[in-house]
Design an enzyme around this catalytic site. Structure first.
Site, mmCIF file in Angstrom:
data_model
loop_
_atom_site.group_PDB
_atom_site.id
_atom_site.type_symbol
_atom_site.label_atom_id
_atom_site.label_comp_id
_atom_site.label_asym_id
_atom_site.label_seq_id
_atom_site.Cartn_x
_atom_site.Cartn_y
_atom_site.Cartn_z
ATOM 1 N N TYR A 142 0.818 -1.323 -0.005
ATOM 2 C CA TYR A 142 -0.129 -0.097 0.042
ATOM 3 C C TYR A 142 0.696 1.173 0.117
ATOM 4 C CZ TYR A 142 -4.718 -1.663 0.746
ATOM 5 O OH TYR A 142 -6.258 -2.500 0.704
ATOM 6 N N LYS A 192 3.159 -15.227 1.784
ATOM 7 C CA LYS A 192 3.489 -16.049 0.667
ATOM 8 C C LYS A 192 5.110 -16.349 0.719
ATOM 9 C CE LYS A 192 1.521 -17.186 -2.716
ATOM 10 N NZ LYS A 192 0.844 -18.210 -3.109
ATOM 11 N N ASP A 224 -2.849 -18.001 0.386
ATOM 12 C CA ASP A 224 -3.746 -18.545 -0.712
ATOM 13 C C ASP A 224 -4.453 -19.904 -0.118
ATOM 14 O OD1 ASP A 224 -1.367 -19.970 -0.892
ATOM 15 O OD2 ASP A 224 -1.584 -20.047 -3.045
ATOM 16 N N ASP A 248 -6.347 -7.100 3.907
ATOM 17 C CA ASP A 248 -7.398 -6.523 3.225
ATOM 18 C C ASP A 248 -8.446 -7.623 2.512
ATOM 19 O OD1 ASP A 248 -8.912 -4.432 2.282
ATOM 20 O OD2 ASP A 248 -7.818 -4.611 0.290
ATOM 21 N N ASP A 252 -12.056 -9.227 4.176
ATOM 22 C CA ASP A 252 -13.234 -9.101 3.445
ATOM 23 C C ASP A 252 -13.962 -10.482 3.180
ATOM 24 O OD1 ASP A 252 -13.554 -6.492 2.890
ATOM 25 O OD2 ASP A 252 -14.126 -6.659 0.876
#
Ligand code: IPM
Ligand code: MG
Length: 367
Positions: A142, A192, A224, A248, A252
């Site tokens: 970000y 990751k 993942d 993020d 969600d």
């Protein structure tokens, strides 16, 4: 001693509507629990852009640095899509996070019993779910440099950089371990490390910090696979710690497990201030929902529960936070549903303000 101070930034879309309901709750605490707050209000996001040509005025930024806690509604809307990146409503929120250095973003995903049927997953997968995602909020892709869109040969290249220092990982990991200590003492770190160096470092630092918390059972997962496990059997998790971008996405996904985005609060916490309270901003996880703005359809619960988190994390009023959470639970158990929670036959939705009133009435009944 002076009252604790709150800066309220309703923002855009449904932000002002849901915040009006939070004001009722704040007033209730002043009137009935002798907990008065000094509340000031200001603009953020598109509302600030309309007034000042910037999504966050410097004076508002300065105020946010001074108060005990900031409460934010939501930012953004289609009207602002055409704006230059540097003045988009979202930049106002990102500036608050960055300049207040709110590195630990706590996003609980809790499934209320009354709403277990609303999840897109089977009831037994989500009933009783109570997990906490700790998202790093002030670094990573970000904010990493270099960034931008540059010319290369005869085409353009979009660039963003994932970057984490050891100290940035260390401090958010500590926040997550501290939370795990107060909960079920299980922490899963997601990155990751199989493809990203920042993930390798993330895993190393979290493992190192874990040595200071021997009671916490630490595990690691590729993000993942973590997303997949969140859908498969979310109750295996207690606290999850992850970076800004993965956080993020994963938050969600976790939010939707609980049935509605309209239910979930968040706290963004930084280092302690001189008075011992952490720098803090509280906001619902949902966005500004421009499609339903101004119609009394919005669910104010996420914003009200964000205030409950403020009571707990900024003001050390855990019992009062629980009182408010239980009031919300009672109202849901009694059958009140805003439009986002409809599905049952023969249930008419309550409006945003009726939901706020019902929660205040349940607070009254708690005395
Ligand atoms: C969130 C939002 C923000 C983010 C946007 C509004 C900048 O999606 O808080 O999750 O991407 O962090
Ligand atoms: Mg998001």
């Amino acid at each position: 001693m002076s009252n604790p101070s709150l800066l309220i930034l309703p923002g855009d879309g449904i932000g002002p509507e849901v915040m009006a309901e939070v004001r009722k709750v704040i007033d209730w605490y002043g009137a009935k629990r002798d907990l008065a707050f000094d509340v000031s209000e200001d603009l953020v996001g598109g509302a600030a852009y309309d007034a000042h040509g910037t999504p966050l005025h410097d004076d508002t930024m300065a105020k946010a640095q001074e108060v005990d806690a900031v409460l934010l509604g939501a930012v953004g809307g289609p009207k602002y899509d055409v704006l230059d990146f540097s003045v988009k409503p979202e930049r106002g929120l990102l500036r608050l996070r960055k300049e207040m250095d709110l590195y630990a973003n706590l996003r609980p995903a809790q499934c209320f019993d009354a709403l277990a049927d609303f999840s897109s997953l089977k009831k037994d997968v989500v009933a009783g779910l109570d997990i906490m995602i700790v998202r790093e909020l002030t670094s990573g892709i970000y904010f990493g440099e270099p960034r931008g869109i540059i010319e290369e040969g005869n085409e353009r290249v979009g660039i963003n950089t994932q970057r984490y220092t050891e100290s940035e990982i260390d401090r958010v990991a500590r926040s997550a371990f501290e939370l795990a200590m107060k909960r079920d003492k299980k922490l899963c770190s997601m990155e990751k490390a199989n493809v990203m160096e920042s993930g390798v470092l993330w895993r190393e630092v979290v493992t190192e910090v874990g040595k200071d918390y021997p009671e916490v059972e630490l595990s690691h997962m590729y993000a993942d696979a973590g997303a997949m496990q969140l859908c498969r059997w979310p109750k295996q998790f207690d606290v999850i710690v992850t970076d800004n971008l993965f956080g993020d996405l994963l938050s969600d996904a976790a939010a939707m497990l609980t049935g509605s985005l309209g239910m979930l609060p968040s706290a963004s916490l930084g280092a302690p201030m001189a008075n011992g309270r952490p720098k803090a901003l509280y906001e619902p996880v949902h966005g500004s929902a421009p499609d339903i703005a101004g119609q009394g359809k919005a669910n104010p619960i996420a914003c009200i529960l964000s205030f409950a988190m403020a009571l707990r994390y900024s003001f050390d009023l855990g019992d009062e936070a629980t009182r408010l959470e239980q009031a919300v639970e009672k109202v849901l158990a009694d059958g009140a549903r805003t439009a986002d929670l409809l599905g049952e036959e023969g249930v008419d939705p309550v409006s945003t303000s009726q939901m706020g009133d019902a929660i205040v009435a349940a607070l009254d009944a708690s005395l």
